[in-house]
Design an enzyme around this catalytic site. Structure first.
Site, PDB file in Angstrom:
ATOM      1  CG  ASP A   1      -2.140  -1.017   1.051  1.00 55.48           C
ATOM      2  OD1 ASP A   1      -2.378  -1.400   0.090  1.00 55.48           O
ATOM      3  OD2 ASP A   1      -2.447  -1.339   2.066  1.00 55.48           O
TER       4      ASP A   1
ATOM      5  CE  LYS B   1      -8.287   0.547  -2.498  1.00 54.39           C
ATOM      6  NZ  LYS B   1      -7.189  -0.708  -2.574  1.00 54.39           N
TER       7      LYS B   1
ATOM      8  CG  MET C   1      -8.075   7.417   6.380  1.00 54.70           C
ATOM      9  SD  MET C   1      -8.837   5.862   5.474  1.00 54.70           S
ATOM     10  CE  MET C   1      -9.333   5.083   7.147  1.00 54.70           C
TER      11      MET C   1
ATOM     12  N   GLY D   1       2.979  10.017  11.496  1.00 57.70           N
ATOM     13  CA  GLY D   1       3.448   9.504  12.818  1.00 57.70           C
ATOM     14  C   GLY D   1       4.508   8.635  12.660  1.00 57.70           C
TER      15      GLY D   1
END
Length: 477
Positions: free
Chosen positions: A239, A261, A398, A427
């Site tokens: 990802d 994504k 998100m 983070g």
């Protein structure tokens, strides 16, 4: 990496040594453990337990050598030896004067046909020796038996398995088998016999998928199991949120598929990711589906498990440190605290559109066809009464693009507008950035300085415990 460690075959090859004293003696001790043919020149004289020529060699004396080692404590003599090697167009190692040579000899752990070199590019040989000592303690002498076993088994495996991937997979199974344990006990002949039986009776290969949490970004927060699976994977499907440096820990020759994504931009739609995982597993490959954070915390891991099980694929889960835990640790702000928060909720600020709208937003091939903000028309459907309770920490994933809705909903359901909020961007990574604000000011703060990387919102009284360690954006509480 200052220098590239290399393995130099020496069987049947001639190595020339030019030097004197203890420096030459130490290199002789090392090189006599190899199968090389040694020719020794000692211009200063001296007695060694090997035939030597007490003179400087001529260029013609080096004609059939493969490399030259020069070992003097005098730089002028070392320069003369290096010049001779270069005149013969041979690579040269110059002991203790690395700037004069072409290559360095590393500190070596010798386990028979298994040798491990530790090099510092010639800059810190004492550090290399200390590191070698630590590795020697971790690699027992019995590994020499295992190396002999592997050397003798190798021709049979090459003949039986022409495909490199098949051969590598068999090797991994053999080295984790009872045959390898016999070899380490010094029973090499019995080990070879057992390995041949195991190979003949081995079942046909089947694929497997591991859903692996990569953690919030810092490579050192990977679990040991995740690290092992990365080193064994044939295929890695990863990802956008996988931290920099984590993919460097994977096998160099594994196949890699990026399926990242971003908001309103899915490079590979989820159903195509399912298809990719199934296809690769059905080819008999070990697939690692690598996800930022934890696969089962807002990572669609559950959907992927369902798709894989429906296709009859074996699947395993390796958890990772989720962003909320990583961000809490890196910022020094606890998620729960006896005086400030007796409960915590992990929620997603991603406003999910209805199924028919998702098709319109992303398109059949994942292309964006709607402008930013379209999701705001579908307000978050959450239990706002419960989430607005005092002394309750909200870790919002998100949530940047729905911050206005989150702020409005929480205050409308009774949360104090002065509730502190810590925004943690990237983070646990080197470029981590923090912003301290209040719930009522959160939307304006994010619009004024929008995060450029993944960000977590930590909403609650615990955020007041945050103490900046450097000048940062925010307010004083």
């Amino acid at each position: 990496m200052l220098a590239l460690p290399l393995s130099w075959p020496l069987e049947g090859r001639r190595v020339v040594l030019i030097g004197a004293g203890d420096w030459l003696a130490r290199k002789l001790t090392l090189l006599r453990r190899t199968p090389a043919r040694l020719s020794v020149y000692t211009p200063d004289g001296g007695t060694f337990d090997i035939e030597t020529e007490q003179r400087w060699p001529e260029v013609a004396d080096l004609s059939d050598a493969t490399l030259v080692v020069v070992a003097f404590d005098d730089r002028a003599k070392a320069e003369r030896g290096a010049a001779l090697a270069r005149a013969a167009h041979l690579p040269v190692n110059v002991v203790d004067f690395p700037d004069l040579g072409d290559f360095h000899i590393p500190a070596i752990i010798d386990r028979g046909s298994l040798s491990i070199g530790v090099a510092t590019g010639g800059t810190a040989p004492v550090l290399a020796r200390e590191t070698r000592r630590k590795i020697e303690a971790a690699v027992p002498p019995s590994e020499a038996f295992l190396a002999d076993f592997a050397t003798r088994l190798s021709p049979a495996l090459r003949e039986a398995f022409a495909n490199v991937d098949d051969r590598r997979r068999v090797w991994e199974a053999v080295l984790d088998s009872s045959a390898a344990r016999l070899a380490r006990e010094g029973k090499v002949e019995a080990a070879l016999e057992q390995a041949r039986k195991d190979i003949q009776n081995s079942p046909s290969r089947t694929g497997v998928v591991h859903l692996v949490g990569a953690g919030p970004g810092d490579p050192e927060l990977l679990t040991l199991k995740a690290l092992r699976l990365l080193s064994e994977a044939d295929v890695i499907v990863y990802d956008r949120l996988v931290g920099d440096g984590i993919m460097d820990m994977a096998r160099r020759d594994c196949e890699r598929f990026y399926v990242g994504k971003a908001r309103s931009n899915h490079s590979v739609p989820q159903d195509q990711i399912h298809t990719l995982l199934v296809e690769q597993a059905k080819l008999g490959k070990r697939v690692v589906r690598l996800k930022g954070g934890d696969p089962f915390v807002f990572g669609r891991g559950g959907e992927e498990v369902e798709a894989l099980k429906a296709a009859g694929i074996e699947v395993h889960i390796t958890p990772g440190i989720t962003a909320a835990l990583g961000c809490a640790a890196s910022s020094g702000v606890p998620l729960t605290h006896r005086d400030h928060a007796q409960s915590v909720s992990f929620i997603t600020g991603h406003a999910q559109a209805p199924a028919e709208k998702c098709e319109a937003v992303f398109g059949s091939e994942g292309a964006t066809t709607k402008k930013e903000g379209d999701f705001e028309h579908n307000p978050l459907q959450l239990d706002w009464d419960r989430l607005a309770a005092k002394n309750h920490t909200l870790a919002v994933y998100m949530g940047v693009h729905t911050a206005q809705t989150i702020s409005d909903k929480l205050t409308a359901h009774g949360r104090d507008p002065e509730t502190p909020v810590l925004v943690i961007e990237n983070g646990t990574r080197p470029n981590e950035k923090r912003r301290l604000t209040r719930l009522s000011l959160l939307p304006d703060a994010l619009r004024a300085d929008p995060p450029q990387g993944p960000a977590l919102l930590m909403i609650g009284e615990v955020a007041s415990l945050y103490t900046p360690t450097a000048p940062e954006l925010g307010i004083s509480l």
